[in-house]
Scaffold this active site. Structure first.
Site, PDB file in Angstrom:
ATOM      1  N   GLN A   1      38.852  37.313  33.968  1.00 53.81           N
ATOM      2  CA  GLN A   1      39.765  38.504  34.537  1.00 53.81           C
ATOM      3  C   GLN A   1      41.033  38.000  34.569  1.00 53.81           C
ATOM      4  O   GLN A   1      41.362  36.898  34.077  1.00 53.81           O
ATOM      5  CB  GLN A   1      39.602  38.561  36.236  1.00 53.81           C
ATOM      6  CG  GLN A   1      38.087  39.318  36.202  1.00 53.81           C
ATOM      7  CD  GLN A   1      37.932  39.598  38.121  1.00 53.81           C
ATOM      8  OE1 GLN A   1      37.207  39.012  38.457  1.00 53.81           O
ATOM      9  NE2 GLN A   1      38.768  40.528  38.258  1.00 53.81           N
ATOM     10  N   HIS A   2      42.125  38.957  34.615  1.00 56.23           N
ATOM     11  CA  HIS A   2      43.645  38.632  34.764  1.00 56.23           C
ATOM     12  C   HIS A   2      44.533  38.362  33.600  1.00 56.23           C
ATOM     13  O   HIS A   2      45.562  38.422  33.607  1.00 56.23           O
ATOM     14  CB  HIS A   2      43.676  37.690  35.756  1.00 56.23           C
ATOM     15  CG  HIS A   2      43.206  37.562  36.993  1.00 56.23           C
ATOM     16  ND1 HIS A   2      43.063  38.704  37.711  1.00 56.23           N
ATOM     17  CD2 HIS A   2      42.213  36.732  37.398  1.00 56.23           C
ATOM     18  CE1 HIS A   2      42.254  38.471  38.954  1.00 56.23           C
ATOM     19  NE2 HIS A   2      41.822  37.190  38.641  1.00 56.23           N
TER      20      HIS A   2
ATOM     21  N   ASP B   1      34.369  39.239  35.562  1.00 56.26           N
ATOM     22  CA  ASP B   1      33.323  38.349  35.474  1.00 56.26           C
ATOM     23  C   ASP B   1      32.537  38.317  36.808  1.00 56.26           C
ATOM     24  O   ASP B   1      31.260  38.491  36.806  1.00 56.26           O
ATOM     25  CB  ASP B   1      33.630  36.925  34.890  1.00 56.26           C
ATOM     26  CG  ASP B   1      34.879  36.357  35.701  1.00 56.26           C
ATOM     27  OD1 ASP B   1      35.398  37.080  36.293  1.00 56.26           O
ATOM     28  OD2 ASP B   1      35.260  35.311  35.034  1.00 56.26           O
TER      29      ASP B   1
END
EC number: 2.7.1.17
Length: 463
Positions: A71-72, A234
């Site tokens: 992520q991110h 995830d």
């Protein structure tokens, strides 16, 4: 037999599982490594995906595929679909000041109520603000912003730079899902919409953002005709792979630790301790993260000159509470609680308590108490915990299993080791293919009896 594929494009590697869409049974799988670092060229992920697919025997007989990812991460594209600079990953902390700036300008309460999260250095919005401040020429070129799994899904469908794709740089074909979008700090799990003023505050101007797909929705097709599902972040992918539902709390013991739960209502926390993410099933995924998890075991095992199995045997030779010896394991500072400058503390040392077995037990108790603090934070947002699912390599240690049943006050279950993110996105691919979420069985490796020992957490809280 209809086959579906799920991908986990994580920080360290790309893993793919190919499974029977009806039963979830894995028939083959593949893997390829990613380069180390907190700043990575997205092309390395694309190459690893191709290698992992080949290692798994290809996709010729696969009806649908879906991609989960770390992520991110910030992937910025120009108007020609070219990646402008290497992606900053979730664990790149150079945007810590940018996070503070955004909070000062907008307010933590406003972020929490509008978005469900308060910016921290890992989130995409803070990386965009860093780009605007540190590399204004690159920021000015940004025509679209994607997350790692968004970009890989786009490439898998045949889009990309004109000289390196079949379909070219159609930026409007970028897609994401609600779980990954909720970690950007400019898409709201509360309203299900982009908050464009917050995005533009970060980057400095508007840009194309991926279309947010719902659970079971199709992103499109590969040029070969294979259906592509929406993908997921995830942790949300792992929740799908575990079949987690309301009342389930997942504790993941990796390099860092996470505690997250599937809930029917969104969570908001102006302190930023609990991130109010969305999940990949249409519900919500309040989550906390700890910086110190499996590395605690690595450190103390190394100090004692034993391997992980031997450390566990030593720990089980000591009594619960380790005769008062306590390790608060903030070796790398800590995120939950928010103590970035903290160090680890060993206390309660007496001539009687300072033994190898007690130190081994204190390490495992400290690891689990840190995660139990995270569970308390999630519970503080109204989450009901009826069962705890513990995953990650350390969860297979018998000592971790037995001590977890003494630290947590609800039943603990240890699923059989599996690639749960990839299994979750495989389930997501089956969902997109059939229109119905599959109900694949979960294999359980251990379910220790509840043996709650309050003394462990009571003495942990002393300092």
């Amino acid at each position: 037999m209809t086959l579906v594929a799920g991908v986990d494009s994580s920080t360290q590697s790309c893993k793919i599982v190919i499974a029977d869409a009806d039963t979830g049974r894995i028939v083959r799988q593949g893997r390829a490594s990613h380069p180390a670092g907190t700043e990575v060229a997205p092309s390395a992920w694309w190459e690893a995906l191709q290698l992992a697919i080949a290692d798994a025997g290809g996709l010729e007989d696969v009806a649908a595929i879906s991609i989960g990812g770390q992520q991110h991460g910030m992937v910025v594209l120009d108007e020609n679909g070219e990646v402008i600079r290497d992606a900053l990953l979730w664990n790149d902390t150079r945007s810590a000041q940018a996070a503070r700036d955004l909070i000062a300008e907008v307010g933590a309460d406003v972020y929490a109520s509008r978005i469900g999260v308060v910016p921290v250095a890992s989130f995409t919005a803070t990386k965009l603000r860093w780009l605007r401040d540190a590399e204004p020429e690159n920021a000015a070129r940004v025509a679209a912003v994607a997350l790692p799994h968004d970009w890989l899904t786009w490439r898998l469908r045949g889009f990309g730079p004109l000289d390196d794709s079949e379909l070219g740089p159609v930026l409007d074909e970028l897609t994401t899902d609600r779980s990954d979008a909720s970690g950007t700090a400019y898409w709201s799990a509360v309203t299900g919409t982009y908050e464009l003023d917050l995005f533009e505050r970060a980057l400095g101007h508007s840009a194309v953002l991926p279309r947010v797909l719902g659970p079971g929705e199709q992103a499109g097709l590969m040029t070969s005709g294979t259906l592509v599902g929406p993908g997921a972040g995830d942790n949300a992918g792992a929740a799908l792979g575990l079949g987690a539902g309301a009342g389930d709390v997942v504790v993941s013991i990796g390099t860092s630790g996470t505690v997250f739960a599937v809930t029917e209502t969104p969570a908001t926390d102006a302190t930023g301790t609990v991130a109010g993410f969305a999940d990949a099933s249409g519900l919500f995924l309040p989550l906390i993260a700890t910086l110190n998890a499996a590395r605690i075991i690595d450190s103390i095992a190394g100090l004692l000159g034993v391997n992980h199995a031997e450390l566990g045997q030593l720990a089980l030779a000591a009594e619960p509470g380790a005769d008062g010896l306590v390790l608060q394991p903030y070796f790398e500072g800590e995120r939950t609680p928010n103590r970035p400058d903290a160090t680890a503390t060993l206390f309660g040392m007496t001539l009687g308590s300072t033994t190898r077995p007690n130190l081994a037990r204190a390490a495992i108790e400290g690891l689990l108490c840190g995660l139990a603090d995270g569970l308390d934070a999630v519970r503080g947002k109204g989450v009901e915990a009826r069962r705890i699912l513990i995953i990650g390599g350390a969860a297979q240690n018998p000592a971790v299993q037995q001590i977890a049943a003494q630290v947590f006050d609800v039943p603990v279950v240890i699923p059989t080791p599996d690639e749960y993110v990839a299994a979750g996105t495989a389930a997501q691919a089956a969902w997109a293919l059939t229109g119905t979420r599959p109900n694949w069985p979960l294999s359980i490796a251990a379910a220790p009896d509840v043996d709650f020992r309050p003394v462990i957490r009571e003495q942990y809280r002393v300092r």
